[in-house]
Design a protein around this motif. Structure first.
Motif, PDB file in Angstrom:
ATOM      1  N   TYR A   7       0.863  -1.172   0.000  1.00 57.99           N
ATOM      2  CA  TYR A   7       0.000   0.000   0.000  1.00 57.99           C
ATOM      3  C   TYR A   7       0.903   1.225   0.000  1.00 57.99           C
ATOM      4  N   THR A   8       0.614   2.167  -0.841  1.00 55.34           N
ATOM      5  CA  THR A   8       1.375   3.415  -0.892  1.00 55.34           C
ATOM      6  C   THR A   8       0.472   4.546  -0.428  1.00 55.34           C
ATOM      7  N   TYR A   9       0.917   5.228   0.602  1.00 55.75           N
ATOM      8  CA  TYR A   9       0.171   6.372   1.115  1.00 55.75           C
ATOM      9  C   TYR A   9       0.860   7.642   0.631  1.00 55.75           C
ATOM     10  N   HIS A  10       0.111   8.486  -0.002  1.00 58.42           N
ATOM     11  CA  HIS A  10       0.654   9.761  -0.485  1.00 58.42           C
ATOM     12  C   HIS A  10       0.367  10.826   0.573  1.00 58.42           C
ATOM     13  N   ALA A  11       1.389  11.165   1.298  1.00 58.40           N
ATOM     14  CA  ALA A  11       1.253  12.099   2.407  1.00 58.40           C
ATOM     15  C   ALA A  11       0.983  13.510   1.910  1.00 58.40           C
ATOM     16  N   GLY A  12       0.148  14.198   2.663  1.00 59.20           N
ATOM     17  CA  GLY A  12      -0.128  15.597   2.379  1.00 59.20           C
ATOM     18  C   GLY A  12       0.768  16.499   3.206  1.00 59.20           C
ATOM     19  N   ASN A  13       0.580  17.773   3.060  1.00 63.96           N
ATOM     20  CA  ASN A  13       1.403  18.750   3.777  1.00 63.96           C
ATOM     21  C   ASN A  13       1.247  18.638   5.294  1.00 63.96           C
ATOM     22  N   GLU A  14       0.090  18.212   5.747  1.00 61.69           N
ATOM     23  CA  GLU A  14      -0.188  18.139   7.176  1.00 61.69           C
ATOM     24  C   GLU A  14       0.256  16.821   7.814  1.00 61.69           C
TER      25      GLU A  14
END
Length: 68
Positions: A7-14
């Motif tokens: 699973y790849t999680y695309h992190a946001g700025n927060e």
């Protein structure tokens, strides 16, 4: 039996590194449990049709997954 999921999680700025890892890990666990559910359902049907008791197999698999 071995279940491997990615699973790849695309992190946001927060998102922090730790929160991103926690989110990705929980999603991978969900995917593995879904796959295990499908496997157990099919295994249970096959054992029921062949006259074997699936309860012992389910307990054994669940114990192994939980590290008991």
């Amino acid at each position: 039996m071995q279940i491997i999921k990615e699973y790849t999680y695309h992190a946001g700025n927060e998102d922090s590194r730790n929160s991103s890892r926690d989110i990705a890990l929980s999603q991978v666990k969900r995917l593995v449990l879904e796959e295990l559910d499908i496997y157990l359902e099919l295994e249970s049907q096959a054992r029921t049709q062949s006259g074997h008791d699936a309860k012992d197999q389910i307990i054994t698999l669940a114990s192994g997954m939980l590290g008991i």
